[in-house]
Scaffold this motif. Structure first.
Motif, PDB file in Angstrom:
ATOM      1  N   GLN A  11       0.829  -1.207   0.000  1.00 44.20           N
ATOM      2  CA  GLN A  11       0.000   0.000   0.000  1.00 44.20           C
ATOM      3  C   GLN A  11       0.865   1.259   0.000  1.00 44.20           C
ATOM      4  OE1 GLN A  11      -2.639  -0.498   3.370  1.00 44.20           O
ATOM      5  NE2 GLN A  11      -4.188  -1.511   2.099  1.00 44.20           N
ATOM      6  N   LEU A  12       1.932   1.250   0.793  1.00 41.07           N
ATOM      7  CA  LEU A  12       2.833   2.405   0.825  1.00 41.07           C
ATOM      8  C   LEU A  12       3.522   2.568  -0.526  1.00 41.07           C
ATOM      9  CD1 LEU A  12       4.322   4.673   2.316  1.00 41.07           C
ATOM     10  CD2 LEU A  12       6.015   2.969   3.032  1.00 41.07           C
ATOM     11  N   VAL A  13       3.980   1.466  -1.095  1.00 44.71           N
ATOM     12  CA  VAL A  13       4.657   1.534  -2.387  1.00 44.71           C
ATOM     13  C   VAL A  13       3.718   2.096  -3.450  1.00 44.71           C
ATOM     14  CG1 VAL A  13       5.677   0.168  -4.247  1.00 44.71           C
ATOM     15  CG2 VAL A  13       6.287  -0.311  -1.860  1.00 44.71           C
ATOM     16  N   ARG A  14       2.452   1.631  -3.431  1.00 42.98           N
ATOM     17  CA  ARG A  14       1.477   2.111  -4.411  1.00 42.98           C
ATOM     18  C   ARG A  14       1.254   3.618  -4.253  1.00 42.98           C
ATOM     19  NH1 ARG A  14      -2.519  -0.682  -2.800  1.00 42.98           N
ATOM     20  NH2 ARG A  14      -1.776  -2.583  -3.834  1.00 42.98           N
ATOM     21  N   ALA A  15       1.099   4.057  -3.015  1.00 40.04           N
ATOM     22  CA  ALA A  15       0.855   5.488  -2.770  1.00 40.04           C
ATOM     23  C   ALA A  15       2.067   6.328  -3.190  1.00 40.04           C
ATOM     24  CB  ALA A  15       0.545   5.708  -1.295  1.00 40.04           C
ATOM     25  N   LEU A  16       3.260   5.856  -2.855  1.00 39.51           N
ATOM     26  CA  LEU A  16       4.465   6.599  -3.236  1.00 39.51           C
ATOM     27  C   LEU A  16       4.656   6.611  -4.743  1.00 39.51           C
ATOM     28  CD1 LEU A  16       7.055   5.505  -0.512  1.00 39.51           C
ATOM     29  CD2 LEU A  16       6.004   7.765  -0.797  1.00 39.51           C
ATOM     30  N   ARG A  17       4.345   5.495  -5.390  1.00 35.66           N
ATOM     31  CA  ARG A  17       4.501   5.435  -6.847  1.00 35.66           C
ATOM     32  C   ARG A  17       3.613   6.487  -7.520  1.00 35.66           C
ATOM     33  NH1 ARG A  17       6.086   1.436 -10.485  1.00 35.66           N
ATOM     34  NH2 ARG A  17       6.113  -0.203  -8.896  1.00 35.66           N
ATOM     35  N   ILE A  18       2.360   6.578  -7.070  1.00 41.17           N
ATOM     36  CA  ILE A  18       1.425   7.548  -7.654  1.00 41.17           C
ATOM     37  C   ILE A  18       1.907   8.974  -7.423  1.00 41.17           C
ATOM     38  CG2 ILE A  18      -0.909   8.498  -7.491  1.00 41.17           C
ATOM     39  CD1 ILE A  18      -1.845   5.615  -6.798  1.00 41.17           C
ATOM     40  N   THR A  19       2.275   9.267  -6.170  1.00 40.12           N
ATOM     41  CA  THR A  19       2.665  10.637  -5.814  1.00 40.12           C
ATOM     42  C   THR A  19       3.969  11.047  -6.490  1.00 40.12           C
ATOM     43  OG1 THR A  19       1.579  10.438  -3.666  1.00 40.12           O
ATOM     44  CG2 THR A  19       3.209  12.187  -3.910  1.00 40.12           C
ATOM     45  N   LEU A  20       4.968  10.172  -6.424  1.00 39.02           N
ATOM     46  CA  LEU A  20       6.281  10.525  -6.965  1.00 39.02           C
ATOM     47  C   LEU A  20       6.265  10.571  -8.490  1.00 39.02           C
ATOM     48  CD1 LEU A  20       8.510   8.470  -4.506  1.00 39.02           C
ATOM     49  CD2 LEU A  20       8.110  10.946  -4.508  1.00 39.02           C
ATOM     50  N   SER A  21       5.473   9.698  -9.104  1.00 39.02           N
ATOM     51  CA  SER A  21       5.343   9.747 -10.563  1.00 39.02           C
ATOM     52  C   SER A  21       4.727  11.072 -10.997  1.00 39.02           C
ATOM     53  CB  SER A  21       4.488   8.582 -11.063  1.00 39.02           C
ATOM     54  OG  SER A  21       5.121   7.342 -10.810  1.00 39.02           O
ATOM     55  N   ALA A  22       3.778  11.561 -10.195  1.00 36.54           N
ATOM     56  CA  ALA A  22       3.138  12.840 -10.506  1.00 36.54           C
ATOM     57  C   ALA A  22       4.123  14.007 -10.404  1.00 36.54           C
ATOM     58  CB  ALA A  22       1.959  13.080  -9.567  1.00 36.54           C
ATOM     59  N   HIS A  23       5.208  13.811  -9.649  1.00 40.56           N
ATOM     60  CA  HIS A  23       6.225  14.851  -9.507  1.00 40.56           C
ATOM     61  C   HIS A  23       7.406  14.624 -10.449  1.00 40.56           C
ATOM     62  CE1 HIS A  23       3.995  15.842  -5.827  1.00 40.56           C
ATOM     63  NE2 HIS A  23       4.618  17.001  -5.865  1.00 40.56           N
ATOM     64  N   THR A  99      11.536   8.922   9.175  1.00 40.78           N
ATOM     65  CA  THR A  99      10.773   8.020  10.038  1.00 40.78           C
ATOM     66  C   THR A  99       9.306   7.977   9.608  1.00 40.78           C
ATOM     67  OG1 THR A  99      12.236   8.531  11.893  1.00 40.78           O
ATOM     68  CG2 THR A  99      10.132   7.524  12.424  1.00 40.78           C
ATOM     69  N   LYS A 100       8.765   6.756   9.492  1.00 38.70           N
ATOM     70  CA  LYS A 100       7.336   6.583   9.207  1.00 38.70           C
ATOM     71  C   LYS A 100       6.532   6.825  10.484  1.00 38.70           C
ATOM     72  CE  LYS A 100       8.129   2.765   5.926  1.00 38.70           C
ATOM     73  NZ  LYS A 100       7.878   1.317   5.703  1.00 38.70           N
ATOM     74  N   PRO A 101       5.333   7.381  10.382  1.00 39.73           N
ATOM     75  CA  PRO A 101       4.736   7.993   9.181  1.00 39.73           C
ATOM     76  C   PRO A 101       5.371   9.356   8.906  1.00 39.73           C
ATOM     77  CG  PRO A 101       3.270   8.301  11.040  1.00 39.73           C
ATOM     78  CD  PRO A 101       4.420   7.458  11.540  1.00 39.73           C
ATOM     79  N   PHE A 102       5.381   9.764   7.670  1.00 32.96           N
ATOM     80  CA  PHE A 102       6.034  11.015   7.291  1.00 32.96           C
ATOM     81  C   PHE A 102       5.108  11.809   6.379  1.00 32.96           C
ATOM     82  CE2 PHE A 102       7.242   7.603   4.433  1.00 32.96           C
ATOM     83  CZ  PHE A 102       6.886   8.120   3.195  1.00 32.96           C
ATOM     84  N   GLN A 103       5.369  13.094   6.300  1.00 31.40           N
ATOM     85  CA  GLN A 103       4.645  13.963   5.378  1.00 31.40           C
ATOM     86  C   GLN A 103       5.303  13.874   4.015  1.00 31.40           C
ATOM     87  OE1 GLN A 103       1.831  15.727   6.078  1.00 31.40           O
ATOM     88  NE2 GLN A 103       1.865  14.767   8.109  1.00 31.40           N
ATOM     89  N   ILE A 104       4.506  13.760   2.973  1.00 31.80           N
ATOM     90  CA  ILE A 104       5.066  13.621   1.634  1.00 31.80           C
ATOM     91  C   ILE A 104       5.879  14.855   1.254  1.00 31.80           C
ATOM     92  CG2 ILE A 104       3.054  14.558   0.428  1.00 31.80           C
ATOM     93  CD1 ILE A 104       5.339  11.631  -0.698  1.00 31.80           C
ATOM     94  N   ASP A 105       5.488  16.030   1.747  1.00 30.83           N
ATOM     95  CA  ASP A 105       6.238  17.257   1.440  1.00 30.83           C
ATOM     96  C   ASP A 105       7.662  17.162   1.990  1.00 30.83           C
ATOM     97  OD1 ASP A 105       4.099  18.310   0.141  1.00 30.83           O
ATOM     98  OD2 ASP A 105       3.458  19.627   1.774  1.00 30.83           O
ATOM     99  N   GLU A 106       7.798  16.549   3.168  1.00 29.45           N
ATOM    100  CA  GLU A 106       9.132  16.385   3.753  1.00 29.45           C
ATOM    101  C   GLU A 106       9.978  15.454   2.888  1.00 29.45           C
ATOM    102  OE1 GLU A 106      11.357  14.497   7.706  1.00 29.45           O
ATOM    103  OE2 GLU A 106       9.159  14.446   7.536  1.00 29.45           O
ATOM    104  N   LEU A 107       9.383  14.345   2.464  1.00 26.77           N
ATOM    105  CA  LEU A 107      10.116  13.400   1.622  1.00 26.77           C
ATOM    106  C   LEU A 107      10.518  14.052   0.304  1.00 26.77           C
ATOM    107  CD1 LEU A 107      11.185  10.551   1.090  1.00 26.77           C
ATOM    108  CD2 LEU A 107       8.924   9.953   0.186  1.00 26.77           C
ATOM    109  N   LEU A 108       9.602  14.794  -0.314  1.00 28.34           N
ATOM    110  CA  LEU A 108       9.909  15.462  -1.574  1.00 28.34           C
ATOM    111  C   LEU A 108      11.046  16.468  -1.402  1.00 28.34           C
ATOM    112  CD1 LEU A 108       6.295  16.024  -2.924  1.00 28.34           C
ATOM    113  CD2 LEU A 108       8.054  14.580  -3.981  1.00 28.34           C
ATOM    114  N   ALA A 109      11.054  17.174  -0.281  1.00 30.94           N
ATOM    115  CA  ALA A 109      12.127  18.148  -0.029  1.00 30.94           C
ATOM    116  C   ALA A 109      13.477  17.447   0.088  1.00 30.94           C
ATOM    117  CB  ALA A 109      11.827  18.941   1.237  1.00 30.94           C
ATOM    118  N   ARG A 110      13.485  16.302   0.743  1.00 33.25           N
ATOM    119  CA  ARG A 110      14.753  15.563   0.894  1.00 33.25           C
ATOM    120  C   ARG A 110      15.203  14.989  -0.447  1.00 33.25           C
ATOM    121  NH1 ARG A 110      15.352  13.226   6.930  1.00 33.25           N
ATOM    122  NH2 ARG A 110      13.937  14.653   7.983  1.00 33.25           N
TER     123      ARG A 110
END
Length: 223
Positions: A11-23, A99-110
């Motif tokens: 589920q996490l991989v699916r969510a990250l794939r969608i979000t990161l692909s969009a970026h 660290t999980k759970p994390f905000q997607i904005d934080e991950l994108l910034a890193r």
């Protein structure tokens, strides 16, 4: 930019794939440690997102294996919150820890920060000495304008020296870069590969001007 997600949570991989692909990221995925190493070797991702608690090799083992041959940035994304886990991951060769759970904005910034660092390094990816040009971005070597064939081990040795021109690179550091561990016995292997590199790249292999041995310590690339 190509990004590998190594995590056994679909589920996490699916969510990250969608979000990161969009970026704008090209996203690959691996569900266990062994698959992560295989995917990294085949796809050569620019950045790796890695969970620590995976089957078939945990995250630390994956980091250690990857650091034997790639300097691609590794971000550990884990539910483990203890400082010991963070220190172990960073010491093994990870570049960042989220660290999980994390905000997607934080991950994108890193991810953006690591992307800038990687792109900056690529801008200085050509190292020249004598009539030799080492292209760290395309992993090619030319001498006098002609392509030089290097074995994978020869390339890893030269690449590490080229990334630290002028600096002493210890035998232990090279063993870790080439074979993934500084506990591997040298047994003359480094001397053998250095001899082969000199034959291919030095004008006078018996009296090298660039690929130098620092007796009892290691090697140095002089430009």
């Amino acid at each position: 930019m190509k990004l590998l997600i190594a995590d056994d949570d679909p589920q996490l991989v699916r969510a990250l794939r969608i979000t990161l692909s969009a970026h704008g990221y090209e996203v690959l995925a691996a569900a266990d440690g062994a698959a992560a190493i295989t995917a990294a070797a085949q796809a050569r991702p620019d950045i790796i997102l890695l969970d620590l608690g995976m089957p078939r090799l945990d995250g630390i083992q994956v980091i250690q294996a990857l650091r034997g041959w790639t300097e691609a940035p590794i971000i550990v994304v884990s539910g483990r919150t203890g400082s010991a886990d963070k220190v172990e991951a960073l010491d093994a060769g990870a570049d960042d820890f989220v660290t999980k759970p994390f905000q997607i904005d934080e991950l994108l910034a890193r991810l953006r920060a690591l992307s800038r660092r990687t792109q900056g390094a690529t801008g200085e990816a050509t190292v020249a000495f004598g009539d030799v040009v080492v292209d760290l971005a395309t992993k090619t070597v030319t001498r006098g304008g002609h392509r030089v064939h290097l074995t994978p081990t020869e390339w890893r040795m030269l690449e590490h020296l080229a990334r630290h021109p002028g600096a002493l690179v210890t035998r232990q550091d090279l063993l870790k870069q080439i074979w993934g561990s500084d506990q591997v016995s040298d047994s003359g292997y480094l001397r053998l590969y250095m001899s082969q590199l000199r034959k291919k790249l030095e004008a006078t292999p018996a009296s090298p001007a660039h690929l130098l041995t620092e007796s009892g310590m290691g090697y140095r690339l002089v430009l």
